[in-house]
Design a protein around this motif. Structure first.
Motif, PDB file in Angstrom:
ATOM      1  N   ILE A 104       0.837  -1.204   0.000  1.00  0.00           N
ATOM      2  CA  ILE A 104       0.000   0.000   0.000  1.00  0.00           C
ATOM      3  C   ILE A 104       0.874   1.257   0.000  1.00  0.00           C
ATOM      4  O   ILE A 104       0.610   2.214  -0.742  1.00  0.00           O
ATOM      5  CB  ILE A 104      -0.936  -0.008   1.221  1.00  0.00           C
ATOM      6  CG1 ILE A 104      -1.974  -1.129   1.078  1.00  0.00           C
ATOM      7  CG2 ILE A 104      -1.634   1.335   1.381  1.00  0.00           C
ATOM      8  CD1 ILE A 104      -2.807  -1.348   2.322  1.00  0.00           C
ATOM      9  N   LEU A 105       1.930   1.242   0.821  1.00  0.00           N
ATOM     10  CA  LEU A 105       2.797   2.418   0.902  1.00  0.00           C
ATOM     11  C   LEU A 105       3.478   2.702  -0.434  1.00  0.00           C
ATOM     12  O   LEU A 105       3.572   3.860  -0.862  1.00  0.00           O
ATOM     13  CB  LEU A 105       3.846   2.212   1.997  1.00  0.00           C
ATOM     14  CG  LEU A 105       3.310   2.232   3.439  1.00  0.00           C
ATOM     15  CD1 LEU A 105       4.426   1.935   4.425  1.00  0.00           C
ATOM     16  CD2 LEU A 105       2.664   3.576   3.760  1.00  0.00           C
ATOM     17  N   THR A 106       3.953   1.651  -1.110  1.00  0.00           N
ATOM     18  CA  THR A 106       4.584   1.878  -2.421  1.00  0.00           C
ATOM     19  C   THR A 106       3.548   2.362  -3.426  1.00  0.00           C
ATOM     20  O   THR A 106       3.829   3.234  -4.258  1.00  0.00           O
ATOM     21  CB  THR A 106       5.257   0.597  -2.927  1.00  0.00           C
ATOM     22  OG1 THR A 106       4.293  -0.471  -2.979  1.00  0.00           O
ATOM     23  CG2 THR A 106       6.404   0.178  -2.020  1.00  0.00           C
ATOM     24  N   GLY A 107       2.335   1.819  -3.361  1.00  0.00           N
ATOM     25  CA  GLY A 107       1.278   2.280  -4.258  1.00  0.00           C
ATOM     26  C   GLY A 107       0.918   3.735  -4.011  1.00  0.00           C
ATOM     27  O   GLY A 107       0.675   4.500  -4.949  1.00  0.00           O
ATOM     28  N   VAL A 108       0.902   4.132  -2.730  1.00  0.00           N
ATOM     29  CA  VAL A 108       0.614   5.532  -2.397  1.00  0.00           C
ATOM     30  C   VAL A 108       1.733   6.434  -2.912  1.00  0.00           C
ATOM     31  O   VAL A 108       1.480   7.539  -3.430  1.00  0.00           O
ATOM     32  CB  VAL A 108       0.433   5.684  -0.871  1.00  0.00           C
ATOM     33  CG1 VAL A 108       0.408   7.158  -0.476  1.00  0.00           C
ATOM     34  CG2 VAL A 108      -0.856   5.004  -0.416  1.00  0.00           C
ATOM     35  N   LEU A 109       2.986   5.971  -2.760  1.00  0.00           N
ATOM     36  CA  LEU A 109       4.109   6.755  -3.277  1.00  0.00           C
ATOM     37  C   LEU A 109       3.974   6.962  -4.779  1.00  0.00           C
ATOM     38  O   LEU A 109       4.172   8.084  -5.291  1.00  0.00           O
ATOM     39  CB  LEU A 109       5.431   6.055  -2.962  1.00  0.00           C
ATOM     40  CG  LEU A 109       6.693   6.702  -3.546  1.00  0.00           C
ATOM     41  CD1 LEU A 109       6.863   8.122  -3.021  1.00  0.00           C
ATOM     42  CD2 LEU A 109       7.925   5.858  -3.237  1.00  0.00           C
ATOM     43  N   TYR A 110       3.622   5.928  -5.507  1.00  0.00           N
ATOM     44  CA  TYR A 110       3.415   6.064  -6.950  1.00  0.00           C
ATOM     45  C   TYR A 110       2.271   7.030  -7.234  1.00  0.00           C
ATOM     46  O   TYR A 110       2.325   7.806  -8.201  1.00  0.00           O
ATOM     47  CB  TYR A 110       3.111   4.702  -7.575  1.00  0.00           C
ATOM     48  CG  TYR A 110       4.245   3.715  -7.483  1.00  0.00           C
ATOM     49  CD1 TYR A 110       5.571   4.121  -7.544  1.00  0.00           C
ATOM     50  CD2 TYR A 110       4.000   2.346  -7.349  1.00  0.00           C
ATOM     51  CE1 TYR A 110       6.613   3.209  -7.469  1.00  0.00           C
ATOM     52  CE2 TYR A 110       5.036   1.431  -7.271  1.00  0.00           C
ATOM     53  CZ  TYR A 110       6.334   1.857  -7.328  1.00  0.00           C
ATOM     54  OH  TYR A 110       7.361   0.971  -7.246  1.00  0.00           O
ATOM     55  N   SER A 111       1.232   7.007  -6.394  1.00  0.00           N
ATOM     56  CA  SER A 111       0.104   7.926  -6.576  1.00  0.00           C
ATOM     57  C   SER A 111       0.540   9.371  -6.369  1.00  0.00           C
ATOM     58  O   SER A 111       0.054  10.282  -7.054  1.00  0.00           O
ATOM     59  CB  SER A 111      -1.030   7.572  -5.605  1.00  0.00           C
ATOM     60  OG  SER A 111      -1.541   6.277  -5.875  1.00  0.00           O
ATOM     61  N   VAL A 112       1.441   9.594  -5.409  1.00  0.00           N
ATOM     62  CA  VAL A 112       1.965  10.935  -5.185  1.00  0.00           C
ATOM     63  C   VAL A 112       2.707  11.425  -6.424  1.00  0.00           C
ATOM     64  O   VAL A 112       2.564  12.595  -6.845  1.00  0.00           O
ATOM     65  CB  VAL A 112       2.897  10.955  -3.951  1.00  0.00           C
ATOM     66  CG1 VAL A 112       3.640  12.291  -3.853  1.00  0.00           C
ATOM     67  CG2 VAL A 112       2.094  10.709  -2.686  1.00  0.00           C
TER      68      VAL A 112
END
Length: 622
Positions: A18-26
């Motif tokens: 989830i954290l890596t996905g959120v980083l990509y979303s940023v």
């Protein structure tokens, strides 16, 4: 929405993903904001480049009144803009005279970054959503499997199927790619707002007042959509229940010529579901046009305000174009959020129904300090055992001891409590008073797995699975050899007809084994019990649905199965229990008589009366 917050514990195992996905979303959001910001140099330096030495816009005094803190905000904006300009020249080698090359190239680069990280964030967060749905569906199935028979009596099969399939499917509609999109949109909105503040904070603040008005209708309609959706899903569960009942009971439907009656009843359920769906559809259909109308009014206000400032010379047209692009993108995000909110509302209603099942505590629970049951050695004892179902007493103070190797028959009129009594041994139900003991140990102190491993069951309701004959006999034991399966089939007098099937033991039986006769299906279920080899055997009306020839074949298989085992035999046909060591007669949930066939006939009590009634009925039918 509180029910959706409970998904947090399902997300914890996938926190890193989830954290890596959120980083990509940023990064997607940053690229989106960059695209909006690039509209200013595209407009001012590519399309309408001012002559050298001429400022792009005059800067007379602002016609707007100065508000407290506006000077510091304007200074911050100018500093941010200067920093970005220096960064472009230093890091990217930007040259204003080559803007027509740099700016389009930066556009392509921004969209390339946006597309790459959109894919990565969608894949990472979407995968988490799919895994969460899988975990939820597995837990829901496990919860249903752990329930006692009392649970299934009050929860129709169709409704349970609807929970596992339809309701979880609704949750899946927001937990996969849509969830990833919501995260990206949220970050994009924040970054676009920041970009708009840098470009023109006054226009952005006006937008901050106007745009939230567009969210109100969505929130207003959402509560109505949730109520309508909950009703619709309830109607769908009723529909699934009716469908399941009429498919399983198709022989009864055809035998009573009630196809038209069932079609009419199904049509009534469809009409009720349609009414709820149309109500939800009305609000869903209204949401977008209302938001678009309010959005058009908001855009008109913004355009009038910007036009006034441009004419007054206090707003750079390039700033206006870029700010307007960012604001329009933010508006598009709000519209997308409004549509997604409708889906979230439907999902919240589905989540409530799913958690209603997950929150149910099984009424048959294994003790925390449960012990493994040793091999059955002495006796089964009912000690003043009572059982009530929904307040209605079914068994009252039953005391009975069954010794190892004994064959005990339970007889009585329908509703006397025979099946309930034997269901207390494997803890399909738990006594409401008294106790059931095996070798002196209360069955509630034993682990369920070890207890049920020593109990074989053959019932009137023949359950075969859509699998091969071999796997039906070796149900739950795929490691058992074919030789052992064949030995069990021979003991159940089933080997000959199985060998004659098109693929022998590998023949697929189809749904419920309908291609076989009732007697053949029952002998396969007996072979399953033989292979299990449990020392305690429960036979619940195992021959009641058979014709005379099939009954003789099945009875021979049962005799082989009961050899060297302790057996409890339930039968309406008293002729099948004559060879039992003892016959226990139940009447209104109590033991009325106990004895052998001859002893009970001689006593002239309940058993004698039942025996006489059956043989008189048999005489009338001959």
């Amino acid at each position: 929405m509180r029910s959706l917050l409970r998904f947090r514990r399902y997300l914890r195992p996938y926190l890193w993903t989830i954290l890596t996905g959120v980083l990509y979303s940023v990064l997607v959001a940053a690229a989106t904001a960059a695209v909006a910001a690039l509209l200013k140099p595209m407009f001012n330096e590519v399309f309408f480049l001012a002559p050298p030495g001429q400022a792009s816009v005059a800067a007379p005094a602002s016609p707007l009144p100065d508000l407290p803190g506006t000077a510091s905000v304007e200074a911050w904006r100018q500093q941010a803009e200067a920093f970005l300009s220096r960064a472009a020249r230093t890091w990217l080698g930007y040259r204003p005279d080559r803007a027509y090359i740099y700016i389009p190239a930066l556009f392509v680069l921004a969209f390339l970054v946006k597309g790459l990280f959109t894919y990565l964030s969608s894949y990472r967060l979407g995968t988490v959503g799919l895994r969460v749905v899988q975990d939820l569906r597995r837990e829901l199935y496990e919860q249903i499997q752990r329930q006692s028979l009392k649970f299934f009596a009050s929860h129709p099969t169709g409704q349970l199927i609807s929970r596992v399939t339809n309701d979880v499917a609704i949750l899946q509609s927001i937990m996969g790619a849509p969830a990833a999109e919501m995260v990206r949109l949220a970050f994009s909105f924040v970054f676009l707002f920041a970009a708009a503040m840098v470009l023109d904070w006054k226009l952005c603040l006006i937008c901050s007042v106007v745009l939230p008005v567009t969210v109100y209708p969505a929130a207003r309609f959402a509560s109505k959509i949730k109520r309508s959706t909950a009703t619709s899903q309830s109607r769908l569960a009723d529909l699934a229940d009716r469908l399941q009942e009429t498919i399983v009971g198709r022989r009864v439907v055809r035998g009573f010529n009630t196809e038209g009656f069932e079609i009419d009843r199904f049509g009534v359920l469809l009409d009720r579901m349609l009414h709820a769906d149309r109500k939800a559809m009305k609000y869903v259909s209204l949401t977008q046009p209302v938001i678009e109308l309010i959005g058009a009014l908001a855009m008109a206000v913004l355009a009038a305000f910007a036009g006034w400032r441009i004419h007054a010379g206090t707003l750079d047209p390039g700033d206006f174009v870029a700010t307007l692009g960012a604001l329009y993108w933010m508006y598009a995000i709000l519209k997308r959020f409004a549509r997604q909110y409708n889906e979230v509302t439907r999902a919240a209603a589905a989540a409530e129904r799913v958690f209603q099942v997950l929150d149910l505590e099984p009424d048959v629970v294994e003790a925390a300090d449960a012990v493994e049951m040793p091999t059955f050695a002495r006796e089964i004892r009912f000690r003043d055992a009572s059982f009530s179902y929904v307040g209605e007493p079914v068994l009252e103070s039953v005391s009975l001891t069954i010794r190892k190797g004994e064959k005990v028959a339970l007889v009585g009129a329908s509703g006397a409590g025979k099946t309930t009594l034997v269901n207390l041994i494997p803890r399909f139900y738990d006594v409401t008073a008294g106790a059931v003991e095996i070798d002196g140990v209360d069955v509630r102190r034993l682990s369920l797995r070890s207890l049920r491993a020593q109990i074989g069951l053959v019932t009137q309701e023949i359950i075969l699975f859509n699998d091969s004959v071999r796997h039906n006999i070796a149900y739950g034991r795929p490691d058992v050899s074919l030789e052992r399966v064949q030995e069990a089939a021979r003991a159940a007098h089933a080997h000959d007809f199985i060998s004659a099937l098109p693929a022998g033991y590998d023949t697929e039986l189809g749904e419920a084994g309908q291609s076989l006769s009732t007697g053949q299906r029952q002998r396969i279920s007996i072979a399953r019990a033989v292979l299990k080899g449990a020392p305690i055997l429960i036979l619940d009306e195992a021959t009641s649905a058979l014709d005379t020839e099939s009954e003789a074949q099945v009875q021979a298989a049962l005799d082989e199965l009961m050899r060297h085992r302790t057996a409890l035999i339930i039968a309406h046909r008293l002729a099948t229990v004559r060879r039992a060591d003892r016959i226990v007669v139940l009447e209104a949930g109590r033991i009325a008589e106990v004895g052998s066939h001859d002893e009970l006939l001689a006593a002239g009590g309940v058993y004698s009366r039942l025996h006489q009634m059956q043989f008189q009925a048999a005489g009338r039918t001959t």
